[in-house]
Scaffold this active site. Structure first.
Site, PDB file in Angstrom:
ATOM      1  N   ARG A  35       0.810  -1.229   0.000  1.00  0.00           N
ATOM      2  CA  ARG A  35       0.000   0.000   0.000  1.00  0.00           C
ATOM      3  C   ARG A  35       0.844   1.280   0.000  1.00  0.00           C
ATOM      4  O   ARG A  35       0.375   2.334   0.431  1.00  0.00           O
ATOM      5  CB  ARG A  35      -0.991   0.000   1.173  1.00  0.00           C
ATOM      6  CG  ARG A  35      -2.028  -1.107   1.084  1.00  0.00           C
ATOM      7  CD  ARG A  35      -3.181  -0.858   2.043  1.00  0.00           C
ATOM      8  NE  ARG A  35      -4.202  -1.880   1.884  1.00  0.00           N
ATOM      9  CZ  ARG A  35      -4.278  -2.983   2.643  1.00  0.00           C
ATOM     10  NH1 ARG A  35      -3.401  -3.169   3.614  1.00  0.00           N
ATOM     11  NH2 ARG A  35      -5.235  -3.873   2.431  1.00  0.00           N
ATOM     12  N   LYS A  95       3.661  11.336 -11.245  1.00  0.00           N
ATOM     13  CA  LYS A  95       2.808  10.551 -12.130  1.00  0.00           C
ATOM     14  C   LYS A  95       3.467   9.208 -12.393  1.00  0.00           C
ATOM     15  O   LYS A  95       4.626   9.138 -12.806  1.00  0.00           O
ATOM     16  CB  LYS A  95       2.592  11.275 -13.460  1.00  0.00           C
ATOM     17  CG  LYS A  95       1.526  12.335 -13.443  1.00  0.00           C
ATOM     18  CD  LYS A  95       1.281  12.825 -14.865  1.00  0.00           C
ATOM     19  CE  LYS A  95       0.156  13.815 -14.940  1.00  0.00           C
ATOM     20  NZ  LYS A  95      -0.081  14.267 -16.316  1.00  0.00           N
ATOM     21  N   GLU A 108      10.986  17.737 -24.715  1.00  0.00           N
ATOM     22  CA  GLU A 108      10.357  18.107 -23.444  1.00  0.00           C
ATOM     23  C   GLU A 108      10.985  19.359 -22.849  1.00  0.00           C
ATOM     24  O   GLU A 108      10.342  20.094 -22.111  1.00  0.00           O
ATOM     25  CB  GLU A 108      10.433  16.942 -22.450  1.00  0.00           C
ATOM     26  CG  GLU A 108       9.608  15.723 -22.840  1.00  0.00           C
ATOM     27  CD  GLU A 108       8.118  15.892 -22.556  1.00  0.00           C
ATOM     28  OE1 GLU A 108       7.698  16.987 -22.115  1.00  0.00           O
ATOM     29  OE2 GLU A 108       7.373  14.923 -22.780  1.00  0.00           O
ATOM     30  N   LYS A 128       8.424  22.802 -13.873  1.00  0.00           N
ATOM     31  CA  LYS A 128       7.479  21.730 -13.552  1.00  0.00           C
ATOM     32  C   LYS A 128       7.158  21.703 -12.056  1.00  0.00           C
ATOM     33  O   LYS A 128       6.002  21.513 -11.667  1.00  0.00           O
ATOM     34  CB  LYS A 128       8.020  20.373 -13.997  1.00  0.00           C
ATOM     35  CG  LYS A 128       7.018  19.250 -13.745  1.00  0.00           C
ATOM     36  CD  LYS A 128       7.302  18.002 -14.514  1.00  0.00           C
ATOM     37  CE  LYS A 128       6.158  17.009 -14.358  1.00  0.00           C
ATOM     38  NZ  LYS A 128       6.380  15.764 -15.123  1.00  0.00           N
ATOM     39  N   GLU A 132      -3.434  17.212 -11.173  1.00  0.00           N
ATOM     40  CA  GLU A 132      -3.910  17.624 -12.492  1.00  0.00           C
ATOM     41  C   GLU A 132      -5.407  17.933 -12.511  1.00  0.00           C
ATOM     42  O   GLU A 132      -6.161  17.455 -13.364  1.00  0.00           O
ATOM     43  CB  GLU A 132      -3.572  16.563 -13.545  1.00  0.00           C
ATOM     44  CG  GLU A 132      -3.588  17.110 -14.968  1.00  0.00           C
ATOM     45  CD  GLU A 132      -3.039  16.132 -15.982  1.00  0.00           C
ATOM     46  OE1 GLU A 132      -1.816  16.148 -16.196  1.00  0.00           O
ATOM     47  OE2 GLU A 132      -3.821  15.354 -16.550  1.00  0.00           O
ATOM     48  N   ARG A 178      -1.906  21.929 -14.073  1.00  0.00           N
ATOM     49  CA  ARG A 178      -0.934  20.902 -14.415  1.00  0.00           C
ATOM     50  C   ARG A 178      -1.173  20.329 -15.804  1.00  0.00           C
ATOM     51  O   ARG A 178      -0.237  19.845 -16.454  1.00  0.00           O
ATOM     52  CB  ARG A 178      -0.934  19.779 -13.372  1.00  0.00           C
ATOM     53  CG  ARG A 178       0.160  18.750 -13.632  1.00  0.00           C
ATOM     54  CD  ARG A 178       0.415  17.825 -12.470  1.00  0.00           C
ATOM     55  NE  ARG A 178       1.406  16.829 -12.821  1.00  0.00           N
ATOM     56  CZ  ARG A 178       1.994  16.004 -11.964  1.00  0.00           C
ATOM     57  NH1 ARG A 178       1.679  16.077 -10.677  1.00  0.00           N
ATOM     58  NH2 ARG A 178       2.886  15.132 -12.363  1.00  0.00           N
ATOM     59  N   ASN A 198       0.885  19.049 -20.616  1.00  0.00           N
ATOM     60  CA  ASN A 198       0.567  18.107 -21.689  1.00  0.00           C
ATOM     61  C   ASN A 198       0.555  18.755 -23.070  1.00  0.00           C
ATOM     62  O   ASN A 198       0.013  18.175 -24.012  1.00  0.00           O
ATOM     63  CB  ASN A 198      -0.793  17.439 -21.419  1.00  0.00           C
ATOM     64  CG  ASN A 198      -0.729  16.484 -20.247  1.00  0.00           C
ATOM     65  OD1 ASN A 198       0.129  15.616 -20.188  1.00  0.00           O
ATOM     66  ND2 ASN A 198      -1.634  16.663 -19.298  1.00  0.00           N
ATOM     67  N   HIS A 210       0.932  16.576 -26.060  1.00  0.00           N
ATOM     68  CA  HIS A 210       0.809  15.181 -25.654  1.00  0.00           C
ATOM     69  C   HIS A 210      -0.481  14.515 -26.125  1.00  0.00           C
ATOM     70  O   HIS A 210      -0.507  13.306 -26.345  1.00  0.00           O
ATOM     71  CB  HIS A 210       0.923  15.062 -24.132  1.00  0.00           C
ATOM     72  CG  HIS A 210       2.321  15.227 -23.631  1.00  0.00           C
ATOM     73  ND1 HIS A 210       3.064  16.370 -23.851  1.00  0.00           N
ATOM     74  CD2 HIS A 210       3.131  14.390 -22.922  1.00  0.00           C
ATOM     75  CE1 HIS A 210       4.254  16.223 -23.285  1.00  0.00           C
ATOM     76  NE2 HIS A 210       4.321  15.047 -22.727  1.00  0.00           N
ATOM     77  N   HIS A 228       0.432  11.261 -27.903  1.00  0.00           N
ATOM     78  CA  HIS A 228       0.068   9.937 -27.402  1.00  0.00           C
ATOM     79  C   HIS A 228      -0.750   9.162 -28.438  1.00  0.00           C
ATOM     80  O   HIS A 228      -0.622   7.940 -28.564  1.00  0.00           O
ATOM     81  CB  HIS A 228      -0.726  10.059 -26.101  1.00  0.00           C
ATOM     82  CG  HIS A 228       0.107  10.423 -24.921  1.00  0.00           C
ATOM     83  ND1 HIS A 228      -0.431  10.776 -23.706  1.00  0.00           N
ATOM     84  CD2 HIS A 228       1.454  10.488 -24.761  1.00  0.00           C
ATOM     85  CE1 HIS A 228       0.535  11.038 -22.844  1.00  0.00           C
ATOM     86  NE2 HIS A 228       1.690  10.874 -23.467  1.00  0.00           N
ATOM     87  N   HIS A 251       8.850   8.521 -27.721  1.00  0.00           N
ATOM     88  CA  HIS A 251       7.935   9.464 -27.086  1.00  0.00           C
ATOM     89  C   HIS A 251       8.256  10.915 -27.426  1.00  0.00           C
ATOM     90  O   HIS A 251       7.371  11.682 -27.817  1.00  0.00           O
ATOM     91  CB  HIS A 251       7.956   9.257 -25.568  1.00  0.00           C
ATOM     92  CG  HIS A 251       7.103  10.218 -24.812  1.00  0.00           C
ATOM     93  ND1 HIS A 251       5.729  10.188 -24.853  1.00  0.00           N
ATOM     94  CD2 HIS A 251       7.442  11.265 -24.001  1.00  0.00           C
ATOM     95  CE1 HIS A 251       5.242  11.158 -24.105  1.00  0.00           C
ATOM     96  NE2 HIS A 251       6.256  11.825 -23.573  1.00  0.00           N
TER      97      HIS A 251
END
Length: 375
Positions: free
Chosen positions: A125, A147, A189, A231, A241, A245, A249, A252, A256, A271
């Site tokens: 956990r 993330k 990036e 960032k 997000e 935030r 992206n 992205h 993606h 990527h």
């Protein structure tokens, strides 16, 4: 110039942590881990390529600090962000009898960081998590902010959790071993931070700093520091997000979808290359909607091309599929809410914003046009 041993703080109240930046900082890993996890042990998650280059150095740093470690070495590449690899990591950590207060260390690029972080978030956990990113892309983006995720057949990063690291070590000397294509892809990036909110940073890169970043001069550390600071500031405002935030992206949503279109085949598209094309598409779509000038869109395309990054759908070996198939992939984007499409669009370089409820027909026609001819 960044002085040796600089750092950036990610301010999250009781879960704040440091990003340590500079050459040779992997050698400090044991010292910092001993402080963060007194009496603890560690599992190092890495891939075959990175293990050959850097695992021995990290092992030695941990051993010198009296930290016992076990290594879990996985195949390199995007397909490793899978349920099967997640099971391998979880089994390895549990078999080593690591406890909740011990640490999972990600030694690798974005794939390893995302996978190891997700495993750390669910084993017992939640375990302590340390990022030691070995790619430019991971140092300036994926290692910061918590993330974590794996991919599914339906899309990228659709199964995951927010799980902040306790430490990020961005050893810029590790970037010396990167293949040129991987370094260039990571640079996409870096550029993103200028395009989404810092025109001065973009001007600096465009003005020639990018060459010195590639050459390994002090500008490399400066670019990593500026990117991480940008960032960190956004993550501190919006950790999960719910608002700002999402600006991170930029490019992205398109990118993606392109990765999904090639089946996450890194031989065809990695990527950062997908994000480069995605950012160019975001600027051109914004221009078509009358949001930004054509001159800004041209500057972005020319800079990306000068660096050697792809900017056109036709730059993708084997193509990118159809407009309809790309739109289907876009509909799986995590920013979709009640079926409404959300994109990060721009009013100019350094002026991005969140555009909600974008008309799918506009995107379909835009993509169809892009596939029909390159601008």
């Amino acid at each position: 110039m960044v002085p040796q041993g600089s750092s950036v703080r990610v301010d999250l109240a009781g879960r704040s942590y440091d990003i340590l930046i500079g050459r040779g900082r992997i050698n400090e890993a044991g010292e910092h881990l001993r402080r963060l996890c007194p009496g603890g042990r560690a599992a190092i998650v890495t891939d075959t390529h990175v293990a050959e280059l850097h695992l021995r150095t990290l092992d030695a740093a941990l051993a010198e600090a009296g930290i016992q470690s076990t290594s879990i070495v996985l195949p390199a590449g995007e397909p490793t962000k899978s349920f099967a690899a997640l099971e391998t990591v979880c089994d390895g950590v549990i078999a080593a009898r690591l406890e909740r207060g011990d640490a999972v260390i990600a030694l690798g690029g974005g794939v390893i960081g995302d996978l190891a972080g997700f495993a750390a978030s669910i084993i017992r956990r939640g375990m302590r998590f340390v990022q030691i990113p070995t790619s430019l892309l991971a140092q300036v983006d994926s290692s910061v902010g918590g993330k974590t995720a794996i991919n599914t057949r339906q899309g990228k990063n659709l199964v995951g959790a927010f799980h902040q690291p306790v430490l990020v070590i961005a050893d810029t000397a590790l970037l010396d071993t990167l293949p040129e294509r991987e370094f260039r892809a990571g640079y996409a990036e870096v550029v993103k931070y200028g395009l989404l909110g810092d025109s001065g940073f973009f001007n600096w890169l465009e003005g020639g700093a990018w060459r010195r970043i590639f050459e390994g001069g002090p500008e490399r550390e400066e670019a990593v520091r500026i990117s991480c600071a940008a960032k960190a500031a956004i993550v501190a405002r919006d950790e999960t997000e719910q608002g700002d935030r999402a600006l991170l992206n930029l490019g992205h949503t398109f990118g993606h979808a392109l990765e999904a279109a090639v089946g996450y085949d890194g031989a065809r598209l990695v990527h950062g290359e997908a994000i480069a094309i995605g950012m160019r598409l975001a600027f051109d779509f914004s221009r078509e909607q009358g949001l930004c000038t054509g001159q800004d869109a041209i500057r972005v395309r020319r800079h990306l091309e000068a660096v050697g990054l792809p900017t056109r759908l036709s730059d993708i070996p084997g193509g990118a599929g159809t407009a309809a198939s790309l739109l289907d992939a876009i509909r799986q984007d995590k920013k979709v809410a009640r079926g409404a499409l959300t994109f990060i669009l721009v009013r100019g370089i350094g002026e991005s914003f969140i555009a909600k409820d974008v008309d799918p027909d506009l995107i379909l026609r835009f993509l169809d046009c892009q596939l029909g001819h390159d601008i």
